[in-house]
Design an enzyme around this catalytic site. Structure first.
Site, short mmCIF file in Angstrom:
data_model
loop_
_atom_site.label_atom_id
_atom_site.label_comp_id
_atom_site.label_asym_id
_atom_site.label_seq_id
_atom_site.Cartn_x
_atom_site.Cartn_y
_atom_site.Cartn_z
N CYS A 24 57.60 36.96 43.74
CA CYS A 24 56.41 36.37 42.68
C CYS A 24 56.99 36.76 41.98
CB CYS A 24 55.25 36.50 43.07
SG CYS A 24 53.92 36.46 44.51
N HIS A 73 51.75 38.65 33.81
CA HIS A 73 51.43 37.67 35.01
C HIS A 73 50.86 38.33 35.81
CE1 HIS A 73 53.35 38.51 39.67
NE2 HIS A 73 52.64 39.26 40.00
N GLU A 131 49.52 46.62 33.99
CA GLU A 131 50.11 45.60 33.95
C GLU A 131 49.70 46.23 32.28
OE1 GLU A 131 52.21 41.21 32.88
OE2 GLU A 131 50.14 41.09 34.36
N LYS A 157 46.79 32.66 35.36
CA LYS A 157 46.30 32.28 36.75
C LYS A 157 44.47 32.29 36.91
CE LYS A 157 50.63 35.24 38.52
NZ LYS A 157 51.15 35.45 37.32
N HIS A 211 47.58 32.51 42.02
CA HIS A 211 48.61 32.40 41.66
C HIS A 211 49.67 31.55 42.11
CE1 HIS A 211 52.12 35.15 41.72
NE2 HIS A 211 51.99 36.16 42.34
N PHE A 265 56.13 41.65 44.49
CA PHE A 265 56.37 41.72 46.61
C PHE A 265 57.99 42.64 46.25
CE2 PHE A 265 52.42 40.62 48.70
CZ PHE A 265 51.91 41.68 48.12
#
Length: 412
Positions: A166, A306, A317, A335, A340, A400
């Protein structure tokens, strides 16, 4: 201190193209994002699943390859081609205004041609091997979108595909920045694309307990930083940014949206899916990006987070942002609107960040209502868009495998 002061050329964003769940152009996508209107809704492709909704692209007209004998591209490549055409038009890059041999394409995708693989597997299962399209492999490979853009626009410079989960779209911008600084090309179309909203991929993410199951109100399901967040909503689409050296853009009379000042990347080297709980790898990438940009954390006005709406990811985060910037910096996550978009997310968010700088407007974090009491008291922009002069901004992307990528953008 800017890159130009240190003897490196300033790199600027001169064109934007976007295909998102809330718009088929960058202008429409920006308008809906600033309005905080979520693109999540029930998705017929996911009917009968535990998570039957997504942030889907709607109204998109399929883009055929300009070679008439070639069958339709996989959807992730079609999104990329459409976004690239719009970006080139937005940048006023017409025939003769640049050398195609000095124009590169760098795109990121986390999953690639998933739809092609799934369709052809179904054909083979139903009708046997002879039913499989002979062009399945070139249509489904991760580099299919990059190759399609280069072929569609007749670009003969480097054509590169990056896949860092991502973080892919942001990684692509970093690679493009290096290519331009090194003088290997004069123009780079950089960004990300994804079309992985399929029953298999959605189910796989749900099995990881990564997706929101708020199916009774899907438009409120993506809730970055909110205390009631329960996972992300899958999105799809593409964004392409045209990057050039500032001197070249000025020479052809082109106005720029923003400067791409710096890039940083790192690996958590920690876990297959979970972020390092201490955020050490993400902090390393962020510090690298700020150093590369020649700027200090105190100069940053905006962080485009993110923040996907997962419990652990948002927590790590938020604590990272507080540790580097304190609690005064404005923070948003788009988002809440787009869902996402996986490998395309970083590119879309960098495009939104460039527009925030250009227009002095920070879009709200849709569906953020109540701050999680376990998170730092960050200044989360929510409710309505916030008019704010943005001088320097950061856009974070994490994926990931412990993939971390950060870009820093600034006012021209």
């Amino acid at each position: 201190m800017t890159a130009a002061v240190r003897g490196r050329p300033d790199i600027v964003v001169t064109g934007l193209g976007m295909i998102t769940p809330v718009g088929l152009t960058s202008g429409q996508s920006w308008k809906m994002t600033c309005a905080g209107r979520s693109g999540a809704a029930e998705d017929p492709r996911l009917a009968g699943l535990q998570v039957p909704f997504s942030c889907a692209v709607t109204g998109f007209e399929l883009q055929r390859d300009r070679q008439a004998e070639t069958p339709p591209l996989d959807l992730f490549a079609q999104y990329a081609v459409a976004a690239a055409r719009d970006a080139v038009a937005d940048a006023s890059l017409t025939d003769g205004s640049f050398d195609p041999a000095r124009a590169a394409v760098v795109l990121g995708s986390g999953i690639g041609g998933q739809r092609a693989w799934q369709e052809q597997f179904g054909r083979m299962a139903d009708r046997g091997p002879d039913a499989v399209d002979r062009l399945t492999v070139p249509k489904a490979l991760d580099d299919a979108a990059t190759a399609a853009v280069a072929r569609d626009l007749g670009l003969h410079g480097p054509s590169l595909t990056v896949s860092t989960a991502c973080a892919s779209g942001t990684t692509a911008l970093g690679v493009a920045l290096d290519l331009l600084r090194a003088g290997r090309c004069d123009v780079v179309l950089a960004g990300g694309t994804e079309a992985a909203v399929t029953p298999l991929v959605s189910t796989a993410f749900d099995r990881l307990k990564a997706l929101s199951r708020r199916q009774e109100e899907p438009d409120r399901a993506s809730r970055p930083f909110d205390t009631q967040r329960d996972g992300f909503v899958m999105g799809e689409g593409a964004a392409v940014l045209v990057l050039e050296r500032d001197d070249d853009a000025r020479a052809r009379g082109r106005r720029s949206y923003a400067r791409l000042l710096g890039y940083g990347a790192s690996s958590d080297a920690h876990h297959l899916t979970a972020p390092d709980p201490g955020g050490h790898g993400a902090r390393l990438a962020l510090r690298q990006a700020l150093a590369d940009a020649g700027t200090d954390s105190s100069e940053v006005t905006l962080v485009n987070a993110h923040a996907t709406g997962t419990g652990q990811g948002d927590t790590v985060e938020a604590r990272l942002i507080e540790s580097v910037f304190g609690t005064e910096v404005a923070v948003t996550s788009t988002k809440g609107v787009t869902g996402h978009m996986l490998g395309a997310a970083g590119a879309v968010e960098a495009a939104f960040t460039a527009l925030s700088i250009d227009q002095g407007l920070i879009p709200p974090t849709a569906n953020f209502e109540t701050r999680d009491p376990n998170l730092p008291a960050l200044d989360i922009v929510h409710g309505t868009a916030r008019p704010t002069p943005v001088s320097v901004a950061v856009s974070n992307s994490f994926g990931f495998g412990g993939q971390n990528a950060v870009v820093v953008l600034g006012r021209v």
